[in-house]
Design a protein around this motif. Sequence first.
Motif, PDB file in Angstrom:
ATOM      1  N   ARG A 182       0.836  -1.316   0.187  1.00 19.03           N
ATOM      2  CA  ARG A 182      -0.031   0.012  -0.021  1.00 19.03           C
ATOM      3  C   ARG A 182       0.767   1.260  -0.020  1.00 19.03           C
ATOM      4  NH1 ARG A 182      -2.862  -1.661   5.036  1.00 19.03           N
ATOM      5  NH2 ARG A 182      -1.030  -3.191   5.356  1.00 19.03           N
ATOM      6  N   GLN A 183       1.853   1.321   0.667  1.00 18.95           N
ATOM      7  CA  GLN A 183       2.869   2.465   0.955  1.00 18.95           C
ATOM      8  C   GLN A 183       3.471   2.698  -0.476  1.00 18.95           C
ATOM      9  OE1 GLN A 183       6.186   2.470   1.205  1.00 18.95           O
ATOM     10  NE2 GLN A 183       6.831   4.440   2.436  1.00 18.95           N
ATOM     11  N   SER A 186       0.888   4.105  -3.072  1.00 19.84           N
ATOM     12  CA  SER A 186       0.601   5.520  -2.532  1.00 19.84           C
ATOM     13  C   SER A 186       1.657   6.430  -3.254  1.00 19.84           C
ATOM     14  CB  SER A 186       0.509   5.601  -1.149  1.00 19.84           C
ATOM     15  OG  SER A 186       0.240   7.167  -0.760  1.00 19.84           O
ATOM     16  N   THR A 404      -3.462   6.620   3.094  1.00 19.87           N
ATOM     17  CA  THR A 404      -2.192   5.485   2.995  1.00 19.87           C
ATOM     18  C   THR A 404      -1.079   5.725   3.959  1.00 19.87           C
ATOM     19  OG1 THR A 404      -3.088   5.033   0.852  1.00 19.87           O
ATOM     20  CG2 THR A 404      -1.208   3.848   1.666  1.00 19.87           C
ATOM     21  N   THR A 429      -0.866   1.789   7.868  1.00 22.76           N
ATOM     22  CA  THR A 429      -1.077   0.630   7.128  1.00 22.76           C
ATOM     23  C   THR A 429      -0.747  -0.571   8.045  1.00 22.76           C
ATOM     24  OG1 THR A 429       1.189   0.762   6.244  1.00 22.76           O
ATOM     25  CG2 THR A 429      -0.371   1.346   4.957  1.00 22.76           C
ATOM     26  N   SER A 441      -4.813   0.609  -1.398  1.00 26.92           N
ATOM     27  CA  SER A 441      -4.557   1.727  -1.483  1.00 26.92           C
ATOM     28  C   SER A 441      -4.852   2.423  -3.087  1.00 26.92           C
ATOM     29  CB  SER A 441      -3.003   2.259  -1.238  1.00 26.92           C
ATOM     30  OG  SER A 441      -2.797   3.709  -1.554  1.00 26.92           O
ATOM     31  N   GLY A 454      -1.928   8.670  -1.988  1.00 27.24           N
ATOM     32  CA  GLY A 454      -2.999   7.546  -1.909  1.00 27.24           C
ATOM     33  C   GLY A 454      -4.354   7.565  -0.756  1.00 27.24           C
ATOM     34  N   GLN A 456      -6.499   4.863   1.533  1.00 20.41           N
ATOM     35  CA  GLN A 456      -6.614   3.515   2.044  1.00 20.41           C
ATOM     36  C   GLN A 456      -8.189   3.121   2.273  1.00 20.41           C
ATOM     37  OE1 GLN A 456      -4.154   0.740   4.747  1.00 20.41           O
ATOM     38  NE2 GLN A 456      -4.975   2.434   5.770  1.00 20.41           N
TER      39      GLN A 456
END
Lengths: 492, 95
Positions: A182-183, A186, A404, A429, A441, A454, A456
């Motif tokens: 996710r990171q 983003s 995110t 996260t 994300s 981003g 989440q």
Amino acid sequence: MRDMTLAAAREALAKREISAVELVDHHISTIEKLDGDINAFITTTPDQARLAAKAADEQLAKGEGGLLCGIPLGVKDLFCTDGTRTTAGSNILRHFVPPYESTVTANLLKQDAVFLGKLNLDEFAMGSTNLTSAFGSVTNPWKRAGDDKKLVPGGSSGGSAAAVASGMVLGATGTDTGGSIRQPASFCGITGVKPTYGRCSRFGTIAFASSLDQAGPMARTLEDCALMLEAMAGFDPKDSTSVDLAVPRYVDALERGVKGLKVGIPEEYRSEDLPAEIQALWEQGIAWLRDAGAETVKVSLPHTKYGLPTYYIAALAEASSNLARYDGVRFGERVPADSLDMMYEATRHAGFGEEVRRRILMGTYVLSSGYYDAYYLRAQKIRTLIQRDFLSAFEKVDVLLTPTAPSAAFAHDEKPTDPVQVYLNDVFTVPASLAGVPALSLPAGLDSKGLPLGLQLIGRYFEEETLFAAGRVMEKAAGFTHRPALFAGSAA
Amino acid sequence: MSLDTRTVRRIAKLARIGLDDQEAEGLRQELDGILGWVEQLNEVDITDVPPMIGTGLAKPRLRVDVVTDGGKREAVLSNAPDRADAFFTVPKVVE
């Protein structure tokens, strides 16, 4: 072909408007043009890819072929690929060639996907910057407006995110232990999904923290991720934590809408330190969902602030135990020495990078005699409290919406020197990883310097479909069509 | 609580990580910083809270007790840093 989504490429292939060989060749030449600057790939496999594309074309010509027939993908170099070197971004596995295939990549190959190579990552997936890879750091294809400084792609799946964002592949596999899908998604302006723990098999994925590690798709759009996840997911008897549940057609959930959906806004994710632009984007996301008929509700996840320290104890303890296998005896590099103990020490000293050694030491400490109860057992109990936070929130709401990451991508030389400061990247996260709930994300906008940010969405166990539906509403509202400085289209 | 370098050396030995003398002090400081930061977990009341062991969604499974895989000696040995015939080698353990 230069700015095609995975879904659009599938359609064009099925209608025979393009061939898989053309599609794969285009992506190989994009890699040749851009990857010198980005360094997303540790290993490329163009010859294998061309052969696979040819085979895909033969199937497509007959109207056959799997869900991802002829689609060029990249594989995070943490998934074992039979006969193709798999390094985990570490010197200790520099020459490791697995004699077997991970279940996730085998599932993708079963759907006739074409692999272009193995993607860079933080060593053993330990990091949020991609600066810890033994194969050189990855450069984010995005640049700040009017500034040529090299930015990090995030991590640990930073090679995957950079390769997708720059158009070198149509999708990539990632793994997420505390935010590693996710990171970077983003930071690179793409979409990434961390499914429910147990949705994708961990078999053949090099382990970091086994109770947290989960594979997922990274691609340009939610539809692309939905297609990839359908192929990647599924029960696997070779993974004892795999859950035996049918895999839905996630694409069918995309246009469900959010009418009547209850969206929780966790109070504890608000903070004074959150940059105003990220706060504003979060408000924007809330408005998008509300405009589409969702109801937004404030919720409380009281143990949020304990997420990061809990995560680091649990993850490092598991890592120290998982990485004990790299001893120079059965596989991996060896540094010869006179005694067995000296060989172990010399091998592990030379083979592991700084961050990995730090984490192994920390993990060994919290598991050591006399400290186990004070650290590891306490963390596992707090993990229960964090899980309960989510379960009780999900009695009131269907999904949660949060930012995110607490920042946009930063420059290679702006990485804090204090490890704790680096860990703070994962603040939003980590809680979902600890609870094992699914989260995604998606790119929602640009900051004032022109870098992607981003948002989440977090959902109930095995309700990835709800995430796709809510995400799709936001994706449409955001209309994110920005492309990075280093991009297939602009490099021609 | 703060770590001393003796403890760092002991942990490094347990982890067989190989520690240079120059490294010990730097790592001591870093680990100390991380431990100071996780100290906040002590404020949480964990009375009667069980440790989380998985999500509880994967059910323990039984299977028939038969060989399902094997006969892959060459594959298993293919990444050995050093081997002698069908064996992995290590430095002499018993004189």
